[in-house]
Design an enzyme around this catalytic site. Structure first.
Site, PDB file in Angstrom:
ATOM      1  N   CYS A 173       0.818  -1.223   0.000  1.00  0.00           N
ATOM      2  CA  CYS A 173       0.000   0.000   0.000  1.00  0.00           C
ATOM      3  C   CYS A 173       0.851   1.272   0.000  1.00  0.00           C
ATOM      4  CB  CYS A 173      -0.951   0.003   1.182  1.00  0.00           C
ATOM      5  SG  CYS A 173      -0.192  -0.491   2.749  1.00  0.00           S
TER       6      CYS A 173
ATOM      7  N   HIS B 205      -2.978   6.423   4.588  1.00  0.00           N
ATOM      8  CA  HIS B 205      -1.532   6.528   4.819  1.00  0.00           C
ATOM      9  C   HIS B 205      -1.042   7.894   4.334  1.00  0.00           C
ATOM     10  CE1 HIS B 205      -1.451   2.452   5.930  1.00  0.00           C
ATOM     11  NE2 HIS B 205      -0.782   1.907   4.944  1.00  0.00           N
TER      12      HIS B 205
END
Lengths: 351, 351
Positions: free
Chosen positions: A132, A252
């Site tokens: 990710c 994130h």
């Protein structure tokens, strides 16, 4: 879905956080599906998942489950992928694997469609979906690499707990509640499930994601380093990473320093470039306090970039701040995008 | 305190978060105080603060308040310092100022005792205490600079809300509570009090601390850049910073990349050096998941360093993770340390 024409698609790990997002994304994108098969471990088999108004019973994933499947999206952990992805490939399915099991395998393309979509042509039955934190960084940097050349990356991450699964989200919430109430809470999940020690994540920052390698880097950091070079096809690219877990549920963030090859490039040049870059949304207006934040990115497919500025010492150095929903572009959406690439480039044909 | 011998000490901003920590630290360190004068704005004047069992009425800070004072610790905001620090100095006090008002003034030494204690000798009545995020970084890097030379620093910070004052702590707690309960909460303090826009900090990360400069950096980032060069007496040192606010109450963390001058230095050399460095506690044992975290540093005076590793591309490049209590070493403790240096080096004499 389950239409007259289209592809036979399996989702492995259908009851997990990413698996659920994969199903939702397939529906949202109106992906051409003839038959949808939802698979899981024996433990979750038998659960009923409603997709587009139709109930699907989740079946236990076995080698035979992949007979007649065109595309199999895997997100059920590395060991499941290692065991069943080759079985699915053997039966003619193209596997899009969201685990780290095959990412660095030289036979397996590692694909972020905005960067190296054409690599899907080289598949031998398995295509890997990158980590990710790698995905959002390369989406933001690829336009820069193509236009100005890219020499060096130093990234520090600010990662959400959902990257560690549903149990980590629950731990963050329960622990936060307990601390606010002045109650004790014993961490059991973070930083790494199954590790010897667990630490408080609520109101804290943990500089460990995944296990440590002998060189002092964590696996997560090495994933960012090695995957970035592979995706960008540049082993000479210098990449360093420090990965940190935060008390954030989803989204994130990354503080990215990068050095380019070209001379005389300004921060505005980078902004102009990223304004129209595929998959990127520029949010960069400091005067009006406009910059990306994880709380704003949840549920969105894009990679958000802001705080672009030139280094004060190195005229080829730049800093930026990159945010994305780690469950979508970082996982489910990128996997479905790869499936769309397979269709668009004619690698799989509709029946 | 209020002993027969010792110094006359004033604390300006005595009712604030840092002021309270200053008083506590003076007591804890058994600082030689003859008379303790607690000062504040008119708004907080009249409050009673108990120090070492004795009640002190807080008085409004005025120019005359500093008559007979030897050392005045200021932490009541930049405008108070700008107005009253010169008045205190004029009356013979040595001001130790915790605001940014005088830090870059060429006439004012900017001191972190572990790094440049001797600079106190050059004072002209005012000594500045650096920014919290600068202090912990230079304490960790000074031993490296002295032994191996220091060329470049790139830092990304993970900063606690207490750096923005008591109202920010309250906002983090109330907002977190509201979000967990599914209630709405309107942010009013963070990222910058008095700014046009306020953003959620709970379960979020805000890449803005202090206001923006025209070059795209925030003042906080420029403080780290400029103060580091001044404290280390090296204008050629390359420093870059990205400062980010986190949902952490107390304890700043920093992901620090640095390049040294010497060749052939290993991560173990850096660890050996920092193990015995003044003000530093090495917490670096990845195999046992030992590294610093903000939740562990609260109430401690030290700077905690871990995750030291050599860059994989640049043999003169290293990464580390630095954590400290921003209210103590970042503010109150460093200020009291400067006061102790003044005594030890004989700059002020006890009466």
């Amino acid at each position: 879905m389950d239409g007259q024409t289209g592809l036979n698609v399996a989702v492995v790990g259908a009851t997990g956080a990413v698996g659920q997002q994969m199903i939702e994304t397939l529906v949202k994108r109106d992906f051409p599906i003839k038959k949808l098969v939802l698979l899981s471990s024996a433990r979750s088999a038998g659960k009923v998942v409603t997709v587009n108004g139709k109930e699907h019973v989740v079946q236990e994933a076995k080698p035979e489950s992949f007979e007649g499947i065109d595309i199999a999206l895997f997100s059920a952990g590395g060991s499941v992928s290692k065991e069943l992805a080759p079985e699915a490939a053997k039966r003619g399915a193209i596997v899009i694997d969201n685990t780290s099991a095959f990412r660095m395998d030289q036979e397996v393309p590692l694909v972020v469609p905005e960067v190296n979509e054409e690599d899907v042509h080289t598949h031998k039955g398995i295509i890997a979906n990158p980590n990710c934190s790698t995905i959002q960084m390369v989406v933001a940097l690829e336009p820069v690499r193509k236009k100005f050349g890219l020499k060096k990356i130093i990234v520090s991450t600010y990662q959400a707990v959902s990257g560690a699964g549903a149990a980590a989200i629950e731990e963050l919430k329960e622990e936060t509640r307990a601390i606010l109430a002045g109650e004790a809470y014993e961490p059991k999940v973070l930083p790494v499930k199954g590790a010897d020690r667990h630490y408080q994540i609520a109101f804290n920052a943990i500089p460990q994601i995944d296990k440590f390698e002998d060189n002092g880097f964590t696996f997560e950091e090495l994933k960012m380093i090695n995957e970035t070079k592979k995706i960008m096809h540049d082993q000479s690219l210098q990449v360093a990473a420090t990965c940190v877990r935060l008390p954030v549920e989803t989204g994130h963030s990354e503080s990215v320093y990068f050095e380019i090859e070209s001379e005389g490039v300004t921060a505005n040049d980078i902004k102009e470039l990223l304004k129209d870059a595929p998959g990127v949304v520029l949010q960069d207006d400091p005067a009006n306090q406009v910059y990306p934040m994880p709380a704003d990115c949840v549920g969105k497919q894009d990679v958000f970039v802001g705080r672009i500025r030139r280094d004060l010492d190195n005229e080829k150095g730049f800093h930026m701040w990159v945010v994305s929903d780690n469950l979508l572009k970082g996982a489910a959406w990128n996997s479905v995008q790869i499936a769309e690439s397979l269709v668009r480039l004619g690698v799989v044909g509709q029946k």
